[in-house]
Design a protein around this motif. Structure first.
Motif, PDB file in Angstrom:
ATOM      1  N   ARG A 107      43.139  46.884 103.742  1.00 43.47           N
ATOM      2  CA  ARG A 107      42.850  47.622 104.966  1.00 43.47           C
ATOM      3  C   ARG A 107      43.950  48.652 105.195  1.00 43.47           C
ATOM      4  NH1 ARG A 107      38.161  45.935 104.312  1.00 43.47           N
ATOM      5  NH2 ARG A 107      37.508  43.954 105.211  1.00 43.47           N
ATOM      6  N   SER A 108      43.597  49.785 105.741  1.00 44.60           N
ATOM      7  CA  SER A 108      44.606  50.765 106.107  1.00 44.60           C
ATOM      8  C   SER A 108      45.509  50.183 107.177  1.00 44.60           C
ATOM      9  CB  SER A 108      43.934  52.027 106.655  1.00 44.60           C
ATOM     10  OG  SER A 108      44.867  52.807 107.374  1.00 44.60           O
ATOM     11  N   LEU A 145      51.670  52.764 101.641  1.00 40.17           N
ATOM     12  CA  LEU A 145      51.677  51.426 102.231  1.00 40.17           C
ATOM     13  C   LEU A 145      50.263  50.857 102.274  1.00 40.17           C
ATOM     14  CD1 LEU A 145      54.148  51.886 105.225  1.00 40.17           C
ATOM     15  CD2 LEU A 145      54.659  51.287 102.849  1.00 40.17           C
ATOM     16  N   HIS A 146      50.154  49.566 102.028  1.00 44.40           N
ATOM     17  CA  HIS A 146      48.868  48.876 102.026  1.00 44.40           C
ATOM     18  C   HIS A 146      49.009  47.540 102.746  1.00 44.40           C
ATOM     19  CE1 HIS A 146      47.663  51.646  98.753  1.00 44.40           C
ATOM     20  NE2 HIS A 146      48.902  51.457  98.347  1.00 44.40           N
ATOM     21  N   PHE A 147      47.969  47.154 103.463  1.00 45.31           N
ATOM     22  CA  PHE A 147      47.909  45.818 104.054  1.00 45.31           C
ATOM     23  C   PHE A 147      46.989  44.953 103.215  1.00 45.31           C
ATOM     24  CE2 PHE A 147      50.463  45.243 107.553  1.00 45.31           C
ATOM     25  CZ  PHE A 147      50.392  46.256 108.486  1.00 45.31           C
ATOM     26  N   GLY A 148      47.394  43.708 102.989  1.00 49.04           N
ATOM     27  CA  GLY A 148      46.530  42.747 102.318  1.00 49.04           C
ATOM     28  C   GLY A 148      45.373  42.358 103.217  1.00 49.04           C
ATOM     29  N   PRO A 149      44.416  41.600 102.686  1.00 43.18           N
ATOM     30  CA  PRO A 149      43.246  41.201 103.470  1.00 43.18           C
ATOM     31  C   PRO A 149      43.630  40.258 104.601  1.00 43.18           C
ATOM     32  CG  PRO A 149      43.329  39.995 101.400  1.00 43.18           C
ATOM     33  CD  PRO A 149      44.420  41.033 101.332  1.00 43.18           C
ATOM     34  N   GLY A 150      42.934  40.373 105.719  1.00 44.19           N
ATOM     35  CA  GLY A 150      43.228  39.546 106.869  1.00 44.19           C
ATOM     36  C   GLY A 150      42.758  38.123 106.757  1.00 44.19           C
ATOM     37  N   SER A 151      42.090  37.789 105.668  1.00 46.87           N
ATOM     38  CA  SER A 151      41.552  36.445 105.493  1.00 46.87           C
ATOM     39  C   SER A 151      42.509  35.501 104.771  1.00 46.87           C
ATOM     40  CB  SER A 151      40.237  36.511 104.717  1.00 46.87           C
ATOM     41  OG  SER A 151      40.446  37.129 103.453  1.00 46.87           O
ATOM     42  N   LEU A 179      53.177  46.548  99.799  1.00 38.48           N
ATOM     43  CA  LEU A 179      52.083  45.666 100.196  1.00 38.48           C
ATOM     44  C   LEU A 179      52.594  44.804 101.339  1.00 38.48           C
ATOM     45  CD1 LEU A 179      49.259  44.470  99.811  1.00 38.48           C
ATOM     46  CD2 LEU A 179      50.228  42.947  98.056  1.00 38.48           C
ATOM     47  N   VAL A 180      51.919  44.907 102.491  1.00 39.03           N
ATOM     48  CA  VAL A 180      52.393  44.277 103.724  1.00 39.03           C
ATOM     49  C   VAL A 180      51.331  43.312 104.242  1.00 39.03           C
ATOM     50  CG1 VAL A 180      53.251  44.720 106.056  1.00 39.03           C
ATOM     51  CG2 VAL A 180      53.681  46.383 104.236  1.00 39.03           C
ATOM     52  N   HIS A 181      51.780  42.163 104.697  1.00 38.02           N
ATOM     53  CA  HIS A 181      50.860  41.159 105.231  1.00 38.02           C
ATOM     54  C   HIS A 181      50.252  41.591 106.562  1.00 38.02           C
ATOM     55  CE1 HIS A 181      49.292  37.293 106.592  1.00 38.02           C
ATOM     56  NE2 HIS A 181      49.969  37.450 107.705  1.00 38.02           N
ATOM     57  N   HIS A 182      49.004  41.205 106.782  1.00 45.35           N
ATOM     58  CA  HIS A 182      48.440  41.203 108.134  1.00 45.35           C
ATOM     59  C   HIS A 182      47.405  40.103 108.209  1.00 45.35           C
ATOM     60  CE1 HIS A 182      44.232  42.611 108.333  1.00 45.35           C
ATOM     61  NE2 HIS A 182      44.480  43.299 107.240  1.00 45.35           N
ATOM     62  N   HIS A 183      47.117  39.656 109.405  1.00 50.37           N
ATOM     63  CA  HIS A 183      46.159  38.577 109.600  1.00 50.37           C
ATOM     64  C   HIS A 183      45.508  38.765 110.963  1.00 50.37           C
ATOM     65  CE1 HIS A 183      44.427  34.514 109.538  1.00 50.37           C
ATOM     66  NE2 HIS A 183      44.724  34.498 108.252  1.00 50.37           N
ATOM     67  N   GLY A 184      44.264  38.368 111.063  1.00 47.69           N
ATOM     68  CA  GLY A 184      43.536  38.584 112.311  1.00 47.69           C
ATOM     69  C   GLY A 184      43.611  37.453 113.300  1.00 47.69           C
TER      70      GLY A 184
END
Length: 330
Positions: A313-314, A247-253, A217-222
């Motif tokens: 999100r992918s 692999l998965h990205f967490g929500p950008g919020s 589980l990997v962080h991402h942010h917009g």
């Protein structure tokens, strides 16, 4: 040794407050960010950080000289202005404060209990983020934490101390992490905020070639720290291209801020450092390495539950993230 308790996400505040209520002689705190208000000095009393600050003040007022409360807090990086507001407020009520460089976070109560992990003392971190901490009673871990605390309290700096197991100071976590990945035979499960170290990335690819199951589980942010988000996404894309599909990205919020890995459901490495060169070479960190199958299995279940319960999100189509290599305008 009693297996540590996982304290994740919004569980942190009630566990911490209950722990503080048990304090009799000492509370020693390491914090990167402790924000009871704005950098301009306006205090917000309707926040979780302020509730923690007030709890510390109440304890000091009630016990006076019978208890020593110390806060070692980041005084240089971007959190410093807000930290100073909190620190001055606490100092005015008898709590000792030393400013320095740290990205470590933890509370040690009476040298009996240690609450340690990824949670910063901010409203976002305490109530909204994906965070993972451990509540620990193991004497060895507490001795290591206090050795690290005292070293920095007395003016120590990054890379100047080696801790007894199971604690790992500063950039020492990198070699332990790579060794765990290279020894994995069955599975690797991890959660990370920022990730951009080639040696770690290649170790995961080697594990994949050995048929090790990898779940991440990997962080991402917009809209925040996009340069780090792009670097992390680049790592994930290269791992995907190498055939690693779990692999998965967490929500950008919100922020996926936990930092841990589980090997073969037998060993755990959990701490405060991102998998970045900066966090290995510059920013003071703290990790714990435990060979504890019970904890390992619980942490893996926690990770899967987080992945299953989160809008993901992918890594290839993460919403709101400009293409890799796009110019950063932050």
């Amino acid at each position: 040794m009693t297996s540590p308790q996982i304290v994740a996400d919004s569980e942190y505040l009630p566990v911490l407050l209950k722990l503080l209520d048990q304090a009799q002689k000492s509370i020693d705190i390491l914090e990167y960010s402790f924000a009871i208000g704005s950098a301009a000095g306006k205090i917000n009393i309707k926040t979780a950080p302020f509730e923690i600050a007030q709890k510390l003040i109440e304890i000091k007022k009630a016990k006076k000289r019978k208890i020593r409360i110390r806060l070692y807090i980041e005084g240089y990086r971007e959190t410093a202005s807000r930290n100073q507001v909190t620190a001055k407020y606490l100092e005015n009520h008898g709590i000792e404060v030393v400013y320095g460089a740290t990205h470590a976070k933890g509370f040690c109560i009476d040298k009996k209990w240690l609450l340690f992990g990824s949670t910063n003392l901010t409203q976002q971190s305490i109530l909204k983020n994906h965070e993972t901490n451990l509540l620990i009673t193991d004497t060895r871990a507490i001795v290591g934490f206090m050795k690290y605390f005292e070293f920095h309290w007395k003016g120590g700096d990054h890379g100047g101390i080696t801790l007894p197991p199971p604690m790992i100071a500063d950039g020492g976590f990198k070699d332990v992490l790579i060794d765990m990945i290279d020894r994995a035979q069955v599975s690797l499960s991890f959660s990370i905020y920022f990730f951009h170290i080639t040696e770690i990335e290649k170790a995961f690819i080697r594990a994949h070639k050995r048929k090790v199951k990898i779940t991440g589980l990997v962080h991402h942010h917009g809209a925040f720290a996009l340069s780090y988000v792009r670097r992390t996404r680049g790592t994930a894309d290269r791992m995907l291209a190498a055939g690693i599909k779990g692999l998965h990205f967490g929500p950008g919020s919100l922020f996926t801020h936990s930092k841990f890995i589980v090997m073969d459901n037998k060993e755990v490495l959990l701490g405060t450092g991102n998998w970045l060169h900066e966090d290995v070479k510059i920013h003071p960190q703290l990790y714990i390495h435990l060979k504890d199958p019970m904890l390992a299995k619980k942490l893996t279940k926690h990770l899967i539950k987080t992945i299953d319960g989160t809008i993901l999100r992918s890594p290839r189509t993460a919403d709101g993230i400009p293409p890799i290599g796009a110019e950063d305008h932050l």
